[in-house]
Scaffold this motif. Structure first.
Motif, PDB file in Angstrom:
ATOM      1  N   CYS A   1       0.825  -1.209   0.000  1.00 12.89           N
ATOM      2  CA  CYS A   1       0.000   0.000   0.000  1.00 12.89           C
ATOM      3  C   CYS A   1       0.860   1.261   0.000  1.00 12.89           C
ATOM      4  N   ASP A   2       2.182   1.095  -0.152  1.00 10.01           N
ATOM      5  CA  ASP A   2       3.106   2.225  -0.054  1.00 10.01           C
ATOM      6  C   ASP A   2       2.975   2.918   1.290  1.00 10.01           C
ATOM      7  N   ARG A   3       2.772   2.107   2.343  1.00 10.83           N
ATOM      8  CA  ARG A   3       2.676   2.655   3.691  1.00 10.83           C
ATOM      9  C   ARG A   3       3.880   2.197   4.487  1.00 10.83           C
ATOM     10  N   THR A   4       4.410   3.044   5.339  1.00  7.19           N
ATOM     11  CA  THR A   4       5.577   2.693   6.131  1.00  7.19           C
ATOM     12  C   THR A   4       5.203   2.187   7.513  1.00  7.19           C
ATOM     13  N   GLU A   5       3.986   2.412   7.921  1.00  8.02           N
ATOM     14  CA  GLU A   5       3.576   1.926   9.239  1.00  8.02           C
ATOM     15  C   GLU A   5       2.056   1.752   9.260  1.00  8.02           C
ATOM     16  N   GLY A   6       1.576   1.047  10.291  1.00  8.16           N
ATOM     17  CA  GLY A   6       0.136   0.830  10.416  1.00  8.16           C
ATOM     18  C   GLY A   6      -0.276  -0.493   9.810  1.00  8.16           C
ATOM     19  N   ASP A   7      -1.429  -0.980  10.226  1.00  7.72           N
ATOM     20  CA  ASP A   7      -1.915  -2.270   9.766  1.00  7.72           C
ATOM     21  C   ASP A   7      -2.669  -2.150   8.457  1.00  7.72           C
ATOM     22  N   VAL A   8      -2.591  -3.215   7.678  1.00  7.83           N
ATOM     23  CA  VAL A   8      -3.402  -3.362   6.479  1.00  7.83           C
ATOM     24  C   VAL A   8      -4.359  -4.519   6.764  1.00  7.83           C
ATOM     25  N   GLU A   9      -5.632  -4.253   6.750  1.00  8.68           N
ATOM     26  CA  GLU A   9      -6.616  -5.275   7.098  1.00  8.68           C
ATOM     27  C   GLU A   9      -7.125  -5.983   5.852  1.00  8.68           C
ATOM     28  N   LEU A  10      -7.155  -7.316   5.931  1.00  7.20           N
ATOM     29  CA  LEU A  10      -7.683  -8.125   4.842  1.00  7.20           C
ATOM     30  C   LEU A  10      -8.996  -8.767   5.282  1.00  7.20           C
ATOM     31  N   ALA A  11      -9.843  -9.006   4.319  1.00  2.00           N
ATOM     32  CA  ALA A  11     -11.102  -9.692   4.608  1.00  2.00           C
ATOM     33  C   ALA A  11     -10.842 -11.189   4.802  1.00  2.00           C
ATOM     34  N   ARG A  12     -11.714 -11.851   5.525  1.00  2.00           N
ATOM     35  CA  ARG A  12     -11.657 -13.302   5.640  1.00  2.00           C
ATOM     36  C   ARG A  12     -12.445 -13.895   4.479  1.00  2.00           C
ATOM     37  N   VAL A  13     -11.798 -14.798   3.743  1.00  4.67           N
ATOM     38  CA  VAL A  13     -12.432 -15.439   2.581  1.00  4.67           C
ATOM     39  C   VAL A  13     -12.270 -16.947   2.752  1.00  4.67           C
ATOM     40  N   GLU A  14     -13.357 -17.636   3.033  1.00  4.04           N
ATOM     41  CA  GLU A  14     -13.274 -19.060   3.350  1.00  4.04           C
ATOM     42  C   GLU A  14     -13.037 -19.919   2.121  1.00  4.04           C
ATOM     43  N   HIS A  15     -13.530 -19.506   0.969  1.00  2.00           N
ATOM     44  CA  HIS A  15     -13.290 -20.233  -0.281  1.00  2.00           C
ATOM     45  C   HIS A  15     -12.795 -19.214  -1.304  1.00  2.00           C
ATOM     46  N   LEU A  16     -11.483 -19.132  -1.425  1.00  3.91           N
ATOM     47  CA  LEU A  16     -10.844 -18.123  -2.268  1.00  3.91           C
ATOM     48  C   LEU A  16     -10.602 -18.702  -3.655  1.00  3.91           C
ATOM     49  N   ALA A  17     -11.253 -18.118  -4.661  1.00  2.72           N
ATOM     50  CA  ALA A  17     -11.056 -18.524  -6.054  1.00  2.72           C
ATOM     51  C   ALA A  17     -10.399 -17.359  -6.787  1.00  2.72           C
ATOM     52  N   ASP A  18      -9.095 -17.402  -6.918  1.00  5.20           N
ATOM     53  CA  ASP A  18      -8.351 -16.302  -7.514  1.00  5.20           C
ATOM     54  C   ASP A  18      -7.157 -16.902  -8.247  1.00  5.20           C
ATOM     55  N   ALA A  19      -7.180 -16.846  -9.587  1.00  8.31           N
ATOM     56  CA  ALA A  19      -6.132 -17.484 -10.386  1.00  8.31           C
ATOM     57  C   ALA A  19      -4.758 -16.883 -10.109  1.00  8.31           C
ATOM     58  N   ARG A  20      -4.706 -15.572  -9.933  1.00  4.28           N
ATOM     59  CA  ARG A  20      -3.421 -14.899  -9.686  1.00  4.28           C
ATOM     60  C   ARG A  20      -2.813 -15.352  -8.357  1.00  4.28           C
ATOM     61  N   VAL A  21      -3.622 -15.344  -7.311  1.00  7.71           N
ATOM     62  CA  VAL A  21      -3.142 -15.771  -5.999  1.00  7.71           C
ATOM     63  C   VAL A  21      -2.814 -17.263  -6.010  1.00  7.71           C
ATOM     64  N   GLY A  22      -3.644 -18.050  -6.689  1.00  7.22           N
ATOM     65  CA  GLY A  22      -3.408 -19.484  -6.765  1.00  7.22           C
ATOM     66  C   GLY A  22      -2.093 -19.831  -7.439  1.00  7.22           C
ATOM     67  N   ALA A  23      -1.758 -19.110  -8.504  1.00  9.56           N
ATOM     68  CA  ALA A  23      -0.492 -19.365  -9.203  1.00  9.56           C
ATOM     69  C   ALA A  23       0.702 -19.042  -8.310  1.00  9.56           C
ATOM     70  N   LEU A  24       0.595 -17.974  -7.531  1.00 12.65           N
ATOM     71  CA  LEU A  24       1.685 -17.610  -6.620  1.00 12.65           C
ATOM     72  C   LEU A  24       1.826 -18.630  -5.492  1.00 12.65           C
ATOM     73  N   ALA A  25       0.691 -19.082  -4.945  1.00 13.47           N
ATOM     74  CA  ALA A  25       0.731 -20.096  -3.884  1.00 13.47           C
ATOM     75  C   ALA A  25       1.313 -21.402  -4.411  1.00 13.47           C
ATOM     76  N   ALA A  26       0.956 -21.769  -5.639  1.00 15.61           N
ATOM     77  CA  ALA A  26       1.500 -22.991  -6.238  1.00 15.61           C
ATOM     78  C   ALA A  26       3.011 -22.871  -6.434  1.00 15.61           C
ATOM     79  N   ALA A  27       3.486 -21.676  -6.797  1.00 12.02           N
ATOM     80  CA  ALA A  27       4.922 -21.457  -6.960  1.00 12.02           C
ATOM     81  C   ALA A  27       5.652 -21.618  -5.633  1.00 12.02           C
ATOM     82  N   VAL A  28       5.042 -21.117  -4.547  1.00 12.48           N
ATOM     83  CA  VAL A  28       5.638 -21.271  -3.214  1.00 12.48           C
ATOM     84  C   VAL A  28       5.690 -22.750  -2.831  1.00 12.48           C
ATOM     85  N   ASN A  29       4.616 -23.490  -3.105  1.00 11.06           N
ATOM     86  CA  ASN A  29       4.577 -24.905  -2.750  1.00 11.06           C
ATOM     87  C   ASN A  29       5.601 -25.704  -3.549  1.00 11.06           C
ATOM     88  N   ALA A  30       5.768 -25.378  -4.839  1.00 13.91           N
ATOM     89  CA  ALA A  30       6.764 -26.066  -5.662  1.00 13.91           C
ATOM     90  C   ALA A  30       8.175 -25.769  -5.148  1.00 13.91           C
TER      91      ALA A  30
END
Length: 274
Positions: free
Chosen positions: A86-115
Protein backbone atom coordinates in the motif's frame (compact mmCIF):
# COMPACT_ATOMS: atom_id res chain seq x y z
CA UNK A 1 7.24 -14.84 4.48
CA UNK A 2 6.47 -17.86 6.64
CA UNK A 3 5.96 -21.11 4.70
CA UNK A 4 4.76 -24.21 6.54
CA UNK A 5 3.31 -27.56 5.53
CA UNK A 6 0.83 -28.67 8.19
CA UNK A 7 -0.97 -31.94 8.81
CA UNK A 8 -4.16 -31.27 10.72
CA UNK A 9 -4.15 -34.67 12.39
CA UNK A 10 -7.08 -35.61 14.61
CA UNK A 11 -8.34 -33.04 17.12
CA UNK A 12 -11.34 -34.52 18.91
CA UNK A 13 -12.04 -31.55 21.19
CA UNK A 14 -12.30 -28.00 19.83
CA UNK A 15 -9.19 -25.87 20.35
CA UNK A 16 -8.39 -22.18 19.95
CA UNK A 17 -6.34 -21.21 16.90
CA UNK A 18 -4.53 -17.83 16.98
CA UNK A 19 -2.61 -16.22 14.10
CA UNK A 20 -1.06 -12.75 14.25
CA UNK A 21 -0.10 -12.34 10.58
CA UNK A 22 -2.49 -12.56 7.64
CA UNK A 23 -2.02 -15.93 5.97
CA UNK A 24 -3.13 -17.93 2.98
CA UNK A 25 -4.02 -21.60 3.27
CA UNK A 26 -3.91 -23.98 0.31
CA UNK A 27 -5.03 -27.59 0.63
CA UNK A 28 -2.37 -30.05 -0.57
CA UNK A 29 -4.71 -33.02 -0.12
CA UNK A 30 -8.48 -33.28 0.09
CA UNK A 31 -9.85 -32.85 3.58
CA UNK A 32 -12.11 -30.96 5.94
CA UNK A 33 -11.91 -28.88 9.10
CA UNK A 34 -14.45 -27.31 11.46
CA UNK A 35 -14.01 -23.59 12.20
CA UNK A 36 -15.97 -20.98 14.11
CA UNK A 37 -15.60 -17.77 16.08
CA UNK A 38 -17.41 -19.54 18.94
CA UNK A 39 -17.11 -23.09 20.14
CA UNK A 40 -20.83 -23.57 19.74
CA UNK A 41 -20.93 -22.16 16.20
CA UNK A 42 -18.37 -24.14 14.22
CA UNK A 43 -19.03 -25.03 10.59
CA UNK A 44 -17.42 -27.85 8.63
CA UNK A 45 -15.45 -26.62 5.62
CA UNK A 46 -14.37 -29.11 2.95
CA UNK A 47 -11.45 -28.40 0.63
CA UNK A 48 -10.17 -30.19 -2.44
CA UNK A 49 -6.49 -30.19 -3.32
CA UNK A 50 -5.50 -26.70 -4.49
CA UNK A 51 -8.45 -24.97 -2.80
CA UNK A 52 -7.56 -21.87 -0.79
CA UNK A 53 -8.81 -19.70 2.03
CA UNK A 54 -7.59 -16.32 3.29
CA UNK A 55 -7.39 -15.44 6.97
CA UNK A 56 -6.77 -11.89 8.22
CA UNK A 57 -4.14 -10.87 10.74
CA UNK A 58 -4.87 -11.23 14.47
CA UNK A 59 -7.23 -14.08 13.64
CA UNK A 60 -8.67 -16.19 16.45
CA UNK A 61 -11.07 -19.09 16.01
CA UNK A 62 -12.10 -22.44 17.38
CA UNK A 63 -11.20 -25.46 15.27
CA UNK A 64 -11.61 -29.20 15.24
CA UNK A 65 -10.93 -31.94 12.72
CA UNK A 66 -11.26 -35.70 12.60
CA UNK A 67 -9.87 -35.88 9.06
CA UNK A 68 -6.30 -37.20 9.33
CA UNK A 69 -5.87 -36.84 5.54
CA UNK A 70 -6.05 -33.04 5.63
CA UNK A 71 -2.68 -31.54 4.63
CA UNK A 72 -2.34 -27.86 3.89
CA UNK A 73 0.24 -25.23 3.02
CA UNK A 74 0.24 -22.12 5.21
CA UNK A 75 1.80 -18.96 3.75
CA UNK A 76 2.12 -16.10 6.23
CA UNK A 77 2.53 -12.60 4.79
CA UNK A 78 4.61 -10.18 6.87
CA UNK A 79 3.22 -6.84 8.03
CA UNK A 80 6.09 -5.11 6.21
CA UNK A 81 5.11 -6.69 2.89
CA UNK A 82 1.45 -5.79 3.37
CA UNK A 83 2.31 -2.20 4.27
CA UNK A 84 4.70 -1.89 1.33
CA UNK A 85 1.94 -3.12 -0.99
CA UNK A 86 0.00 0.00 0.00
CA UNK A 87 3.11 2.22 -0.05
CA UNK A 88 2.68 2.65 3.69
CA UNK A 89 5.58 2.69 6.13
CA UNK A 90 3.58 1.93 9.24
CA UNK A 91 0.14 0.83 10.42
CA UNK A 92 -1.92 -2.27 9.77
CA UNK A 93 -3.40 -3.36 6.48
CA UNK A 94 -6.62 -5.28 7.10
CA UNK A 95 -7.68 -8.13 4.84
CA UNK A 96 -11.10 -9.69 4.61
CA UNK A 97 -11.66 -13.30 5.64
CA UNK A 98 -12.43 -15.44 2.58
CA UNK A 99 -13.27 -19.06 3.35
CA UNK A 100 -13.29 -20.23 -0.28
CA UNK A 101 -10.84 -18.12 -2.27
CA UNK A 102 -11.06 -18.52 -6.05
CA UNK A 103 -8.35 -16.30 -7.51
CA UNK A 104 -6.13 -17.48 -10.39
CA UNK A 105 -3.42 -14.90 -9.69
CA UNK A 106 -3.14 -15.77 -6.00
CA UNK A 107 -3.41 -19.48 -6.77
CA UNK A 108 -0.49 -19.36 -9.20
CA UNK A 109 1.69 -17.61 -6.62
CA UNK A 110 0.73 -20.10 -3.88
CA UNK A 111 1.50 -22.99 -6.24
CA UNK A 112 4.92 -21.46 -6.96
CA UNK A 113 5.64 -21.27 -3.21
CA UNK A 114 4.58 -24.91 -2.75
CA UNK A 115 6.76 -26.07 -5.66
CA UNK A 116 9.72 -24.15 -4.19
CA UNK A 117 9.07 -25.76 -0.77
CA UNK A 118 8.83 -29.24 -2.27
CA UNK A 119 12.17 -28.72 -4.05
CA UNK A 120 13.89 -27.66 -0.82
CA UNK A 121 13.86 -23.88 -1.44
CA UNK A 122 16.68 -23.91 -4.03
CA UNK A 123 16.02 -20.40 -5.37
CA UNK A 124 16.84 -18.62 -2.11
CA UNK A 125 15.39 -15.74 -0.14
CA UNK A 126 15.10 -13.29 -3.02
CA UNK A 127 12.67 -15.57 -4.85
CA UNK A 128 10.47 -15.94 -1.77
CA UNK A 129 10.67 -12.20 -1.07
CA UNK A 130 9.54 -11.47 -4.62
CA UNK A 131 6.64 -13.92 -4.40
CA UNK A 132 5.66 -12.53 -1.00
CA UNK A 133 5.54 -8.99 -2.37
CA UNK A 134 3.51 -10.12 -5.38
CA UNK A 135 1.10 -11.96 -3.07
CA UNK A 136 0.77 -8.91 -0.83
CA UNK A 137 -0.05 -6.67 -3.79
CA UNK A 138 -2.59 -9.17 -5.15
CA UNK A 139 -4.28 -9.58 -1.76
CA UNK A 140 -4.37 -5.84 -1.01
CA UNK A 141 -5.74 -5.09 -4.49
CA UNK A 142 -8.62 -7.54 -4.15
CA UNK A 143 -9.29 -8.22 -0.47
CA UNK A 144 -8.20 -5.24 1.62
CA UNK A 145 -10.86 -3.84 3.93
CA UNK A 146 -8.94 -0.61 4.49
CA UNK A 147 -5.93 0.61 2.52
CA UNK A 148 -4.62 3.49 0.50
CA UNK A 149 -4.81 3.21 -3.26
CA UNK A 150 -1.43 2.62 -4.88
CA UNK A 151 -0.10 5.48 -7.02
CA UNK A 152 0.71 4.88 -10.66
CA UNK A 153 4.31 5.46 -11.70
CA UNK A 154 5.09 6.30 -15.31
CA UNK A 155 8.82 5.76 -15.36
CA UNK A 156 11.31 3.22 -14.10
CA UNK A 157 14.54 3.40 -12.18
CA UNK A 158 17.00 6.05 -13.28
CA UNK A 159 20.37 5.12 -14.79
CA UNK A 160 22.21 5.96 -11.56
CA UNK A 161 20.04 3.60 -9.49
CA UNK A 162 20.31 0.84 -12.07
CA UNK A 163 24.11 1.20 -11.98
CA UNK A 164 24.05 1.01 -8.17
CA UNK A 165 21.96 -2.17 -8.27
CA UNK A 166 24.34 -3.82 -10.75
CA UNK A 167 27.33 -2.85 -8.61
CA UNK A 168 25.54 -4.13 -5.49
CA UNK A 169 24.76 -7.50 -7.12
CA UNK A 170 28.32 -7.80 -8.46
CA UNK A 171 29.75 -7.24 -4.99
CA UNK A 172 27.35 -9.66 -3.28
CA UNK A 173 26.84 -12.29 -5.98
CA UNK A 174 27.95 -15.15 -3.69
CA UNK A 175 25.51 -14.10 -0.94
CA UNK A 176 21.82 -14.87 -0.51
CA UNK A 177 20.36 -11.49 -1.38
CA UNK A 178 16.91 -10.40 -0.29
CA UNK A 179 14.44 -8.07 -1.97
CA UNK A 180 14.65 -5.72 1.01
CA UNK A 181 18.44 -5.45 0.69
CA UNK A 182 18.23 -4.65 -3.02
CA UNK A 183 15.56 -2.01 -2.39
CA UNK A 184 17.57 -0.47 0.44
CA UNK A 185 20.62 -0.23 -1.84
CA UNK A 186 18.73 2.36 -3.90
CA UNK A 187 16.72 3.80 -0.98
CA UNK A 188 13.27 2.64 -2.11
CA UNK A 189 10.47 0.59 -0.54
CA UNK A 190 10.32 -3.04 -1.66
CA UNK A 191 7.01 -2.61 -3.51
CA UNK A 192 8.14 0.58 -5.31
CA UNK A 193 11.51 -0.97 -6.16
CA UNK A 194 9.93 -4.14 -7.60
CA UNK A 195 7.58 -2.21 -9.89
CA UNK A 196 10.22 0.29 -11.03
CA UNK A 197 12.83 -2.40 -11.59
CA UNK A 198 10.58 -4.42 -13.88
CA UNK A 199 9.64 -1.29 -15.82
CA UNK A 200 13.31 -0.47 -16.32
CA UNK A 201 14.65 -3.93 -17.17
CA UNK A 202 11.68 -6.09 -18.19
CA UNK A 203 12.74 -8.57 -15.49
CA UNK A 204 11.88 -9.20 -11.87
CA UNK A 205 14.77 -8.74 -9.38
CA UNK A 206 14.95 -12.54 -9.04
CA UNK A 207 15.23 -13.04 -12.82
CA UNK A 208 17.88 -10.33 -12.99
CA UNK A 209 19.94 -11.92 -10.22
CA UNK A 210 19.67 -15.37 -11.79
CA UNK A 211 20.76 -14.09 -15.20
CA UNK A 212 23.61 -12.08 -13.65
CA UNK A 213 24.84 -15.18 -11.80
CA UNK A 214 24.69 -17.24 -14.97
CA UNK A 215 26.65 -14.57 -16.89
CA UNK A 216 29.34 -14.67 -14.19
CA UNK A 217 29.35 -18.47 -14.38
CA UNK A 218 29.81 -18.36 -18.15
CA UNK A 219 32.90 -16.20 -17.70
CA UNK A 220 34.33 -18.64 -15.17
CA UNK A 221 33.54 -21.67 -17.33
CA UNK A 222 35.32 -20.05 -20.29
CA UNK A 223 38.42 -19.02 -18.39
CA UNK A 224 39.09 -21.79 -15.87
CA UNK A 225 39.19 -25.57 -15.60
CA UNK A 226 37.72 -25.71 -12.10
CA UNK A 227 34.92 -28.04 -11.09
CA UNK A 228 31.40 -27.09 -12.07
CA UNK A 229 30.41 -27.29 -8.39
CA UNK A 230 33.07 -24.71 -7.50
CA UNK A 231 31.71 -22.37 -10.17
CA UNK A 232 28.19 -22.86 -8.81
CA UNK A 233 29.20 -21.95 -5.25
CA UNK A 234 31.25 -18.94 -6.39
CA UNK A 235 28.21 -17.60 -8.26
CA UNK A 236 25.77 -17.99 -5.38
CA UNK A 237 23.92 -21.19 -6.33
CA UNK A 238 22.96 -23.51 -3.49
CA UNK A 239 23.63 -26.77 -5.30
CA UNK A 240 25.01 -28.09 -8.57
CA UNK A 241 21.52 -29.23 -9.57
CA UNK A 242 20.05 -25.76 -8.99
CA UNK A 243 22.96 -24.24 -10.95
CA UNK A 244 22.40 -26.62 -13.87
CA UNK A 245 18.66 -25.86 -13.99
CA UNK A 246 19.18 -22.09 -13.91
CA UNK A 247 22.00 -22.25 -16.47
CA UNK A 248 19.96 -24.33 -18.91
CA UNK A 249 16.95 -22.02 -18.45
CA UNK A 250 19.00 -18.97 -19.42
CA UNK A 251 21.43 -20.45 -21.96
CA UNK A 252 19.69 -23.51 -23.41
CA UNK A 253 22.59 -25.79 -22.44
CA UNK A 254 24.05 -27.33 -19.29
CA UNK A 255 27.25 -25.85 -17.79
CA UNK A 256 29.23 -28.90 -18.94
CA UNK A 257 27.85 -28.67 -22.46
CA UNK A 258 28.62 -24.96 -22.56
CA UNK A 259 32.24 -25.55 -21.50
CA UNK A 260 32.71 -28.37 -24.01
CA UNK A 261 31.26 -26.36 -26.88
CA UNK A 262 33.40 -23.30 -26.23
CA UNK A 263 36.74 -23.88 -27.99
CA UNK A 264 37.60 -20.19 -28.15
CA UNK A 265 34.44 -18.30 -28.91
CA UNK A 266 31.10 -17.99 -27.19
CA UNK A 267 28.31 -20.18 -28.56
CA UNK A 268 25.00 -18.39 -28.98
CA UNK A 269 22.00 -19.84 -27.15
CA UNK A 270 18.42 -18.71 -26.75
CA UNK A 271 18.13 -16.00 -24.15
CA UNK A 272 15.82 -16.27 -21.17
CA UNK A 273 12.29 -15.14 -22.06
CA UNK A 274 11.11 -12.10 -20.10
Amino acid sequence: MRVELNAAGSVAEPRVWVEHQPFLMMAVRNGSIELGSRRSEMLRLTYGAGAMCLMPGHYEAWFRTDDVRYLYLSVGISDAAMAAACDRTEGDVELARVEHLADARVGALAAAVNAERAAGFPSGRLFLDSVEQALAVALVDAYAVRHRSMPMHRGGLGSARLRRIKEFVDARIEDELTLCEMAQAVELSTAHFSRMFRKSTGESPHQFLRRHRVERAKEMLRSADGRVMDVAVACGFKSQQHFAQAFRHVCGASPTEYRQEFPGRETTYAREPR
